[in-house]
Design a protein around this motif. Structure first.
Motif, PDB file in Angstrom:
ATOM      1  N   ALA A  68     -35.510  25.937 -30.061  1.00  0.00           N
ATOM      2  CA  ALA A  68     -35.187  26.812 -30.075  1.00  0.00           C
ATOM      3  C   ALA A  68     -34.917  27.554 -29.694  1.00  0.00           C
ATOM      4  CB  ALA A  68     -36.729  27.584 -29.828  1.00  0.00           C
ATOM      5  N   GLN A  69     -34.512  26.640 -28.136  1.00  0.00           N
ATOM      6  CA  GLN A  69     -33.218  27.230 -27.074  1.00  0.00           C
ATOM      7  C   GLN A  69     -31.694  27.336 -27.140  1.00  0.00           C
ATOM      8  OE1 GLN A  69     -33.682  27.111 -22.684  1.00  0.00           O
ATOM      9  NE2 GLN A  69     -32.450  25.182 -22.697  1.00  0.00           N
ATOM     10  N   ASP A  70     -32.036  26.097 -28.137  1.00  0.00           N
ATOM     11  CA  ASP A  70     -30.447  26.290 -28.349  1.00  0.00           C
ATOM     12  C   ASP A  70     -29.517  27.147 -29.578  1.00  0.00           C
ATOM     13  OD1 ASP A  70     -30.037  23.511 -27.433  1.00  0.00           O
ATOM     14  OD2 ASP A  70     -30.548  22.010 -28.699  1.00  0.00           O
ATOM     15  N   TYR A  71     -30.559  27.446 -30.425  1.00  0.00           N
ATOM     16  CA  TYR A  71     -30.255  28.995 -31.245  1.00  0.00           C
ATOM     17  C   TYR A  71     -30.268  30.265 -30.460  1.00  0.00           C
ATOM     18  CZ  TYR A  71     -30.438  25.545 -35.398  1.00  0.00           C
ATOM     19  OH  TYR A  71     -29.900  24.163 -36.420  1.00  0.00           O
ATOM     20  N   LEU A  72     -31.299  30.153 -30.065  1.00  0.00           N
ATOM     21  CA  LEU A  72     -31.310  31.214 -29.067  1.00  0.00           C
ATOM     22  C   LEU A  72     -30.166  31.730 -27.999  1.00  0.00           C
ATOM     23  CD1 LEU A  72     -32.647  33.562 -28.071  1.00  0.00           C
ATOM     24  CD2 LEU A  72     -34.046  32.164 -26.052  1.00  0.00           C
ATOM     25  N   PHE A  73     -29.311  30.519 -27.754  1.00  0.00           N
ATOM     26  CA  PHE A  73     -28.234  30.792 -26.576  1.00  0.00           C
ATOM     27  C   PHE A  73     -26.538  30.180 -27.322  1.00  0.00           C
ATOM     28  CE2 PHE A  73     -31.333  30.464 -23.192  1.00  0.00           C
ATOM     29  CZ  PHE A  73     -30.875  31.466 -22.373  1.00  0.00           C
ATOM     30  N   GLY A  74     -26.885  30.218 -29.068  1.00  0.00           N
ATOM     31  CA  GLY A  74     -25.899  30.320 -29.434  1.00  0.00           C
ATOM     32  C   GLY A  74     -25.428  28.625 -29.843  1.00  0.00           C
ATOM     33  N   GLN A  75     -25.747  27.575 -29.684  1.00  0.00           N
ATOM     34  CA  GLN A  75     -26.146  26.038 -29.705  1.00  0.00           C
ATOM     35  C   GLN A  75     -24.943  25.844 -27.856  1.00  0.00           C
ATOM     36  OE1 GLN A  75     -26.982  24.557 -31.913  1.00  0.00           O
ATOM     37  NE2 GLN A  75     -28.110  25.345 -33.342  1.00  0.00           N
ATOM     38  N   PRO A  76     -25.499  26.013 -26.859  1.00  0.00           N
ATOM     39  CA  PRO A  76     -24.137  25.984 -25.728  1.00  0.00           C
ATOM     40  C   PRO A  76     -23.894  24.428 -25.643  1.00  0.00           C
ATOM     41  CG  PRO A  76     -26.378  26.316 -24.952  1.00  0.00           C
ATOM     42  CD  PRO A  76     -26.661  26.524 -26.724  1.00  0.00           C
ATOM     43  N   TYR A  77     -22.996  24.208 -24.780  1.00  0.00           N
ATOM     44  CA  TYR A  77     -22.489  23.822 -24.436  1.00  0.00           C
ATOM     45  C   TYR A  77     -21.551  23.569 -22.614  1.00  0.00           C
ATOM     46  CZ  TYR A  77     -17.992  25.261 -24.772  1.00  0.00           C
ATOM     47  OH  TYR A  77     -16.827  26.205 -25.329  1.00  0.00           O
ATOM     48  N   VAL A  78     -21.783  22.834 -21.915  1.00  0.00           N
ATOM     49  CA  VAL A  78     -21.137  23.076 -20.526  1.00  0.00           C
ATOM     50  C   VAL A  78     -20.431  21.640 -20.166  1.00  0.00           C
ATOM     51  CG1 VAL A  78     -23.365  24.456 -19.543  1.00  0.00           C
ATOM     52  CG2 VAL A  78     -23.531  21.846 -19.803  1.00  0.00           C
ATOM     53  N   GLY A  79     -19.828  21.999 -19.271  1.00  0.00           N
ATOM     54  CA  GLY A  79     -18.682  19.948 -18.858  1.00  0.00           C
ATOM     55  C   GLY A  79     -18.073  20.746 -17.522  1.00  0.00           C
ATOM     56  N   VAL A  80     -16.839  20.039 -17.512  1.00  0.00           N
ATOM     57  CA  VAL A  80     -16.634  19.985 -15.923  1.00  0.00           C
ATOM     58  C   VAL A  80     -14.417  19.399 -16.857  1.00  0.00           C
ATOM     59  CG1 VAL A  80     -15.091  18.856 -14.027  1.00  0.00           C
ATOM     60  CG2 VAL A  80     -17.105  18.545 -14.840  1.00  0.00           C
ATOM     61  N   ALA A 106     -20.612  28.559 -26.228  1.00  0.00           N
ATOM     62  CA  ALA A 106     -20.960  28.806 -26.742  1.00  0.00           C
ATOM     63  C   ALA A 106     -20.370  30.811 -28.320  1.00  0.00           C
ATOM     64  CB  ALA A 106     -22.926  29.339 -26.698  1.00  0.00           C
ATOM     65  N   GLU A 107     -21.605  30.124 -29.649  1.00  0.00           N
ATOM     66  CA  GLU A 107     -21.016  30.740 -30.191  1.00  0.00           C
ATOM     67  C   GLU A 107     -21.489  32.410 -30.304  1.00  0.00           C
ATOM     68  OE1 GLU A 107     -23.110  29.091 -34.007  1.00  0.00           O
ATOM     69  OE2 GLU A 107     -22.167  27.626 -34.169  1.00  0.00           O
ATOM     70  N   LEU A 108     -20.849  32.918 -30.540  1.00  0.00           N
ATOM     71  CA  LEU A 108     -21.183  34.467 -31.036  1.00  0.00           C
ATOM     72  C   LEU A 108     -21.274  35.115 -32.290  1.00  0.00           C
ATOM     73  CD1 LEU A 108     -18.148  36.049 -29.121  1.00  0.00           C
ATOM     74  CD2 LEU A 108     -20.260  36.273 -28.058  1.00  0.00           C
ATOM     75  N   LEU A 109     -20.811  34.240 -33.215  1.00  0.00           N
ATOM     76  CA  LEU A 109     -20.704  34.356 -34.347  1.00  0.00           C
ATOM     77  C   LEU A 109     -20.658  32.990 -35.377  1.00  0.00           C
ATOM     78  CD1 LEU A 109     -21.147  36.711 -36.699  1.00  0.00           C
ATOM     79  CD2 LEU A 109     -19.162  37.167 -36.521  1.00  0.00           C
ATOM     80  N   SER A 110     -21.584  32.624 -36.284  1.00  0.00           N
ATOM     81  CA  SER A 110     -21.560  31.998 -36.804  1.00  0.00           C
ATOM     82  C   SER A 110     -20.639  31.950 -38.254  1.00  0.00           C
ATOM     83  CB  SER A 110     -22.972  30.959 -37.401  1.00  0.00           C
ATOM     84  OG  SER A 110     -22.701  29.429 -38.214  1.00  0.00           O
ATOM     85  N   PHE A 111     -20.021  32.153 -39.087  1.00  0.00           N
ATOM     86  CA  PHE A 111     -19.211  31.914 -40.219  1.00  0.00           C
ATOM     87  C   PHE A 111     -19.729  30.914 -41.887  1.00  0.00           C
ATOM     88  CE2 PHE A 111     -15.649  33.424 -36.886  1.00  0.00           C
ATOM     89  CZ  PHE A 111     -15.909  34.690 -37.744  1.00  0.00           C
ATOM     90  N   SER A 112     -20.037  30.107 -41.287  1.00  0.00           N
ATOM     91  CA  SER A 112     -21.179  29.194 -42.045  1.00  0.00           C
ATOM     92  C   SER A 112     -21.435  27.584 -40.534  1.00  0.00           C
ATOM     93  CB  SER A 112     -19.194  28.334 -43.441  1.00  0.00           C
ATOM     94  OG  SER A 112     -18.547  27.828 -42.308  1.00  0.00           O
ATOM     95  N   PRO A 113     -22.104  26.431 -41.663  1.00  0.00           N
ATOM     96  CA  PRO A 113     -21.917  25.516 -40.207  1.00  0.00           C
ATOM     97  C   PRO A 113     -21.412  24.661 -39.947  1.00  0.00           C
ATOM     98  CG  PRO A 113     -23.554  25.785 -42.812  1.00  0.00           C
ATOM     99  CD  PRO A 113     -22.312  26.392 -42.683  1.00  0.00           C
ATOM    100  N   GLU A 211     -29.531  29.350 -39.592  1.00  0.00           N
ATOM    101  CA  GLU A 211     -30.521  30.613 -39.120  1.00  0.00           C
ATOM    102  C   GLU A 211     -30.928  29.430 -38.325  1.00  0.00           C
ATOM    103  OE1 GLU A 211     -30.342  33.360 -39.039  1.00  0.00           O
ATOM    104  OE2 GLU A 211     -28.590  33.211 -40.656  1.00  0.00           O
ATOM    105  N   SER A 212     -31.448  29.893 -37.528  1.00  0.00           N
ATOM    106  CA  SER A 212     -32.392  29.274 -36.604  1.00  0.00           C
ATOM    107  C   SER A 212     -34.102  29.253 -36.971  1.00  0.00           C
ATOM    108  CB  SER A 212     -32.834  29.429 -35.234  1.00  0.00           C
ATOM    109  OG  SER A 212     -34.113  28.930 -34.894  1.00  0.00           O
ATOM    110  N   PRO A 213     -34.475  27.538 -37.050  1.00  0.00           N
ATOM    111  CA  PRO A 213     -35.565  27.364 -38.100  1.00  0.00           C
ATOM    112  C   PRO A 213     -36.696  27.588 -37.635  1.00  0.00           C
ATOM    113  CG  PRO A 213     -34.384  24.992 -37.510  1.00  0.00           C
ATOM    114  CD  PRO A 213     -34.225  26.205 -36.667  1.00  0.00           C
ATOM    115  N   PHE A 214     -36.307  28.114 -35.668  1.00  0.00           N
ATOM    116  CA  PHE A 214     -37.798  27.962 -34.858  1.00  0.00           C
ATOM    117  C   PHE A 214     -38.549  29.754 -35.094  1.00  0.00           C
ATOM    118  CE2 PHE A 214     -34.962  24.610 -33.164  1.00  0.00           C
ATOM    119  CZ  PHE A 214     -36.368  23.870 -33.513  1.00  0.00           C
TER     120      PHE A 214
END
Length: 395
Positions: A68-80, A106-113, A211-214
């Motif tokens: 659920a956190q992945d969808y809540l935060f827009g499929q986030p990513y981190v790195g160096v 992360a995503e702000l707005l998803s247009f399609s998968p 859309e989030s399945p959670f």
């Protein structure tokens, strides 16, 4: 600490329930171009506003889309990341800065998968500047040290071309500053565009559901209190330096800054906090003066620094604070007013104004303790000082 944040984020994507999955991670190459913004004569005038190009290499961890956190935060990513910035025709007086930074997006707005509008923030340090020098580089009033803080914000279109490849095209704003640790410190601002190609490994699910399945539990509106200890040091300048016989307005000495803060925050949603704050600070540079004198002991001439009165060093301000919660960290900003004001100069022409701004990033160590890195400024542009907070949250 920061590597721990990356590690915790990565481990959160490894397992869901009892099913172990391979860690999604990626490499990317970023190429950018643009122009510095003419905030001083050095950045325009007879020198001309410099154009720049950048080349960056990045490595990061990506969300898998299983929680659920992945969808809540827009499929986030981190790195160096590490990048090199070159300024056309200005390398001799600006340098060839190399930056090393952490990034998060992360995503702000998803247009399609397979396509979306995304954001990304970079925060780190830069090196290899050619700083101000009264003999060899006297016109450089943007950078006073060979190292500086690097901050960048990006907005871009992300296209998942294939299972392993992403193409990113967008615009970015970048800021470099000494954080008032050494003057001159007008800083450099840059605006431009970029293109990035990312290669993903272990991305078994490149196109998560739009859309989030959670089903998320209802938001429990709460309140929090924060107690903060501020630690810093800063440089200063002298306004009437010519009248005092000085050769430069820049006082090459750092002064301690200490402070206490208290915030009462309302938490109306999962990603937002806001509320009033009080900031009490002690700035050792308050009321400092300097003049050139002959020392009677040895007959030599020195630039003498004269400390101000203790009463000139204190500030007491009230601000409104807003916080935007991200995975494992938050961005925050304050807009405040000093009812008691220290006698401190922020540049050679003006004293600190009472209206101040704070912007920073907060890292949670656990549910109570946290640290922050922030900058305090006036006029939304002139840096007062860069600082760290050690904080405790009362839930």
């Amino acid at each position: 600490m920061l590597l721990g944040v990356l590690f915790c984020f990565a481990m959160s994507t490894v397992a869901n329930d009892s099913v172990r999955v391979k860690l999604p991670h990626f490499f990317s190459v970023n190429s950018g171009f643009g122009s510095a913004l003419p905030n001083t004569d050095f950045m325009s005038g007879r020198h001309g506003t410099p154009l720049y190009s950048t080349l960056a290499l990045k490595y990061g961890f990506a969300a898998y889309g299983r929680t659920a956190q992945d969808y809540l935060f827009g499929q986030p990513y981190v790195g160096v990341g590490i990048d090199v910035s070159g300024f056309y025709g200005r390398r001799q007086d600006i340098g060839l800065p190399v930056s090393i930074y952490l990034f998060q997006g992360a995503e702000l707005l998803s247009f399609s998968p397979s396509s979306s509008l995304n954001y990304e923030f970079n925060l780190g340090g830069s090196f290899n500047w050619n700083p101000y020098d009264p003999f060899t580089n006297p016109d450089n009033d943007i950078i006073g040290k060979s190292s500086a803080i690097h901050f960048s914000a990006k907005l871009y279109y992300n296209w998942k071309v294939a299972r392993k490849f992403d193409l990113k095209i967008g615009a970015d704003l970048t800021h470099f500053s000494n954080g008032a640790r050494r003057y001159p410190n007008n800083g450099m601002n840059m605006a431009g565009g970029f293109m990035e190609v990312a290669y993903h490994l272990n991305r078994e699910k490149p196109f998560p559901e739009k859309e989030s399945p959670f089903v998320l539990p209802p938001v429990r509106k709460t309140r929090e209190q924060e107690i903060l200890l501020l630690l810093s040091n800063r440089n200063t300048t002298i306004n009437n330096w010519q009248d005092c016989g000085l050769s430069s307005p820049y006082v090459q000495r750092n002064f301690r800054v200490l402070g206490l803060g208290y915030s009462y925050l309302f938490v109306p949603a999962r990603r937002v906090k806001w509320g009033p704050s009080v900031e009490l600070s002690y700035d050792e540079s308050g009321g400092v003066t300097s003049r050139r004198e002959v020392n009677p002991r040895d007959g030599l001439v020195y630039d003498r620094i004269i400390m101000g009165k203790p009463a000139d060093r204190f500030s007491l301000g009230v601000s409104m604070k807003g916080e935007f919660v991200m995975p494992y960290y938050s961005f925050f900003a304050n807009l405040g007013y000093d009812f008691i004001q220290s006698k401190t100069n922020v540049n050679m022409n003006a004293q600190i104004k009472r209206l101040y701004q704070i912007i920073g990033v907060k890292f949670n160590l656990n549910k109570h303790f946290f640290v922050t890195a922030a900058v305090r400024a006036v006029d939304f542009s002139v840096v007062h000082y860069l600082y760290m907070n050690i904080g405790y949250t009362i839930l």
